[in-house]
Design a protein around this motif. Structure first.
Motif, short mmCIF file in Angstrom:
data_model
loop_
_atom_site.label_atom_id
_atom_site.label_comp_id
_atom_site.label_asym_id
_atom_site.label_seq_id
_atom_site.Cartn_x
_atom_site.Cartn_y
_atom_site.Cartn_z
N UNK A 234 0.83 -1.21 0.00
CA UNK A 234 0.00 0.00 0.00
C UNK A 234 0.86 1.26 0.00
N UNK A 235 1.89 1.29 0.86
CA UNK A 235 2.73 2.49 0.96
C UNK A 235 3.55 2.70 -0.30
N UNK A 236 4.03 1.62 -0.90
CA UNK A 236 4.81 1.77 -2.13
C UNK A 236 3.91 2.11 -3.33
N UNK A 237 2.65 1.69 -3.32
CA UNK A 237 1.71 2.15 -4.36
C UNK A 237 1.56 3.67 -4.25
N UNK A 238 1.37 4.14 -3.03
CA UNK A 238 1.21 5.59 -2.80
C UNK A 238 2.47 6.34 -3.25
N UNK A 239 3.65 5.77 -2.95
CA UNK A 239 4.90 6.39 -3.37
C UNK A 239 5.02 6.42 -4.89
N UNK A 240 4.67 5.30 -5.54
CA UNK A 240 4.76 5.23 -7.00
C UNK A 240 3.84 6.27 -7.65
N UNK A 241 2.65 6.44 -7.09
CA UNK A 241 1.70 7.38 -7.68
C UNK A 241 2.13 8.83 -7.47
N UNK B 138 -6.59 5.40 0.13
CA UNK B 138 -6.23 6.69 -0.50
C UNK B 138 -5.43 6.45 -1.77
N UNK B 139 -4.56 5.42 -1.76
CA UNK B 139 -3.80 5.10 -2.96
C UNK B 139 -4.72 4.62 -4.08
N UNK B 140 -5.73 3.83 -3.74
CA UNK B 140 -6.67 3.34 -4.75
C UNK B 140 -7.47 4.47 -5.38
N UNK B 141 -7.86 5.46 -4.58
CA UNK B 141 -8.57 6.61 -5.14
C UNK B 141 -7.69 7.29 -6.19
N UNK B 142 -6.41 7.46 -5.85
CA UNK B 142 -5.48 8.09 -6.80
C UNK B 142 -5.23 7.19 -8.02
N UNK B 143 -5.11 5.89 -7.77
CA UNK B 143 -4.87 4.96 -8.87
C UNK B 143 -6.04 4.98 -9.86
N UNK B 144 -7.26 5.05 -9.33
CA UNK B 144 -8.44 5.12 -10.20
C UNK B 144 -8.39 6.37 -11.07
N UNK B 145 -8.05 7.50 -10.43
CA UNK B 145 -8.00 8.75 -11.18
C UNK B 145 -6.88 8.77 -12.22
N UNK B 146 -5.71 8.28 -11.85
CA UNK B 146 -4.54 8.37 -12.73
C UNK B 146 -4.55 7.33 -13.83
N UNK B 147 -5.18 6.19 -13.58
CA UNK B 147 -5.21 5.14 -14.60
C UNK B 147 -6.46 5.24 -15.48
N UNK B 148 -7.51 5.88 -14.95
CA UNK B 148 -8.77 5.92 -15.66
C UNK B 148 -9.47 4.58 -15.71
N UNK C 198 -13.26 -1.09 -6.53
CA UNK C 198 -12.53 -1.74 -5.43
C UNK C 198 -12.49 -0.83 -4.20
N UNK C 199 -12.28 0.47 -4.42
CA UNK C 199 -12.30 1.45 -3.32
C UNK C 199 -13.62 1.34 -2.55
#
Length: 685
Positions: free
Chosen positions: A479-486, A559-569, A576-577
């Protein structure tokens, strides 16, 4: 086997005990098998390298030959580094709390040969004191009970197992809402110390999820009192003794209610979370104190906490020369000897340093000074110009002292927290070199701590030291590294990246999210298990949801999933969120305040602004978008419009952009094209 085997460990904490006369084992199947073969109970001792009371118990008992002889005769003794194996620590800390005991470290648990807990405690003194029995008395009593009272032992293990595996609260309360957040915020205000900041009473911890909750409430309900209370807290923390005024960085917590006397260890994860708050407070209030503390903390990180390859180390010890805080405190005579009488008096006026001292908790009762600015006025520019070289002289003198131990383990989760914090703070404070630091640490993690499992999935290990990987990783690592990657993906087109090797950060995030989904989701509850499905050496896979000193995996992933949804479309991530919010909702309702992290992720889900920047001349707009507070914005920079799928809203936005445009999307609707930085900033307000 008989000898202590910890000399073969990689963990600095385990290595601290490698020369104990105790026949310590590491947590392995062989150690558990040894207990079964000999029908001996297990004494499990859990701690970490920077833990003061762990050192005390080690000096008193584990280094004592007579105590060790009793331990070796009666138990199979296993040492665990809680940072290296937080999944094991959580199982047995939760077990202790199921017995009605307060948790803490060192954790001392007694287990059956099948690793089931039947009794425990924390620190036990060598001789009876503090209302606690002598450790050897405890050892003999527990061992006798294990062999003589099997029914009692079985009853205890059953109580704990039932307590740890009890069903989640019923999920019939509906979805979590913004209204609940708005009703909670005034209640949280009542828990805040209105004079010194922080939660009322002592000890005082940073409690960053609580203060992020107040900060977010300030956006919805008005800045007063919510953001003012965050400012009050961060000001007192930054002027108090919990902050290192010579070297930068914040200690783990304050033992008093004024932030004066810290528990002196410094942890990577605390400073990551505090760095983000400093950036937000500076952006809001333009108080140079916050900017200075952010820069000094990153200075400490690079100077003392970064390994040769650029990754971030775990912690600095509280003790040096066997004394807590010795490295950091001063006597008046030392200050005068280093500075001379005139400069010492001038310095003392601002840093609460005098002949009397301000802290008596010293081994020989000697009064010493913890440097702090809680009682002084802010220095003027002229005074600060005189103070800066004085601080530097004291810092250089302090550097000649025997240093506290550095735990140089590299942990994926804590590095992920700091990488994201550096990027987030850098974009808000215009410190691009911090992004380069973050990208370098990230590169170490992906090159050194990733592995491909038997199913072909790319996953993370939890920790690395001296070439030894502890794997598989835990939910928070991913989870933390997903957030870092984004965070790095959002910032990837800034000029600083011209000197950083190109990497598909978004691809990394998607891969880790898929691994998290495959190995950490509990099919029955829908919650995230700390341990992976293929972790074979834990008796239970627990799914905690509430906040702790180290962030919980659920809010970080949400919070990372919310960003992943937005950035990946990709709509699957938003589904999943919402499914995960539904799964955690019953637990959140049992204690809203204890789940502030999840509520912060909910605020992001419901209120995030997506900023799309497009067009060949968009750099100014893109930098302005990233300069908006990271806490509630997602920046999608369209650098490859030809690769956007047909039907995606961003396709049309890219075509409308012409030379440069930004679009602000919120609540399912997007603005018309915005062509200037000023218009963009206005629309974000």
């Amino acid at each position: 086997m008989s000898a202590n085997e910890l000399s073969r460990a990689a963990s600095p904490y385990l290595l601290q005990h490698a020369h104990n006369p105790v026949h310590w084992r590491m947590w392995t199947k062989a150690a558990l098998q040894e207990a079964q073969d000999q029908n001996k109970p297990i004494l499990l001792s859990v701690g970490y390298a920077a833990c003061h009371w762990c050192h005390v118990m080690a000096h008193e008992s584990f280094e004592d030959a007579d105590t060790a002889a009793v331990m070796n005769e009666l138990f199979v003794n296993i040492k665990v580094d809680r940072e290296e194996r937080p999944d094991i620590d959580h199982i047995y800390m939760s077990s202790l709390q199921a017995f009605g005991e307060r948790g803490g470290w060192p954790l001392t648990m007694f287990l059956t040969p099948n690793a089931e807990p039947f009794w425990g405690g924390t620190y036990f003194p060598k001789v009876e004191q503090y209302g606690r029995p002598a450790f050897v008395t405890v050892l003999k009593t527990v061992a006798q009970a294990f062999h003589a009272e099997p029914d009692r032992i079985a009853k205890n293990t059953k109580i704990v197992r039932e307590g740890l595996t009890k069903a989640a609260p019923p999920g019939d309360g509906g979805a979590l809402t913004l209204e609940q957040l708005n009703n909670l915020a005034p209640q949280v205000v009542n828990f805040i110390d209105q004079v010194d900041g922080g939660l009322r009473g002592a000890p005082k911890f940073p409690n960053t999820p609580i203060f992020e909750l107040l900060w977010r409430a300030g956006a919805r309900l008005g800045k007063i009192p919510y953001r003012d209370l965050v400012r009050l807290t961060l000001t007192h923390m930054s002027e108090g003794g919990i902050y290192d005024h010579l070297g930068g960085g914040y200690a783990r917590y304050s033992t008093d209610e004024r932030w004066l006397a810290p528990h002196f260890e410094k942890m990577l994860y605390d400073n990551a979370q505090i760095l983000e708050l400093l950036a937000l407070c500076y952006d809001e209030f333009h108080d140079d104190l916050f900017l200075m503390r952010a820069r000094e903390t990153v200075g400490w990180l690079t100077r003392e906490m970064t390994n040769f390859e650029g990754a971030f180390c775990a912690s600095l010890d509280a003790d040096s020369e066997g004394v807590e805080g010795k490295f950091y405190v001063w006597t008046w005579e030392e200050l005068v000897a280093r500075l001379g009488q005139e400069d010492a008096s001038f310095f003392g006026k601002f840093y609460n340093a005098s002949r009397i001292g301000n802290w008596a908790e010293h081994p020989h009762g000697e009064m010493v000074t913890i440097l702090n600015r809680l009682e002084s006025k802010r220095p003027t520019a002229e005074e600060e110009a005189r103070l800066a070289p004085i601080r530097q002289r004291l810092f250089e003198a302090r550097e000649k002292r025997i240093r506290p131990g550095l735990d140089d383990k590299i942990m994926a989760d804590w590095n992920g927290l700091m990488i994201a914090a550096l990027v987030n703070a850098a974009t808000l404070l215009n410190e691009p070199e911090w992004i380069a630091l973050a990208a370098r640490a990230y590169q170490f993690i992906v090159e050194t701590m990733q592995f491909v499992d038997a199913e072909g999935k790319t996953r993370l290990a939890h920790s690395w030291r001296a070439g030894v990987l502890v794997k598989p990783g835990l939910a928070l690592d991913h989870a933390a590294m997903i957030r870092a990657a984004l965070a790095l993906h959002e910032a990837r087109n800034l000029p600083v990246f011209a000197s950083i090797p190109a990497r598909d950060y978004l691809g990394d995030a998607i891969g880790w999210a898929e691994a998290l989904e495959a190995y950490h989701v509990d099919a029955e509850s829908g919650l995230l298990c700390m341990a992976a499905a293929d972790a074979t050496d834990v008796i239970l896979r627990l799914s905690p949801t509430s906040d702790d000193a180290i962030p919980n995996a659920h809010p970080v992933y949400l919070s990372a999933l919310v960003r992943l949804a937005g950035l990946s479309g990709d709509a699957r991530w938003l589904k999943r969120v919402d499914a995960l919010f539904q799964a955690v909702a019953p637990s959140v309702r049992t204690s809203f305040v204890g789940h502030a992290g999840i509520l912060n992720a909910l605020d992001l889900r419901l209120r995030a602004k997506e900023i799309v920047t497009a067009g060949p001349k968009r750099l100014g707009l893109y930098e302005a978008a990233l300069g908006a507070p990271f806490i509630d914005r997602i920046v999608m920079d369209i650098d490859r419009p030809d690769q956007i799928a047909e039907g995606h809203p961003a396709k049309a936005q890219a075509q409308m952009a012409a030379e440069a445009a930004a679009f602000v999307c919120s609540g399912g609707a997007c603005s018309l094209p915005v062509r200037s930085k000023e218009m963009l900033l206005d629309s974000l307000k």
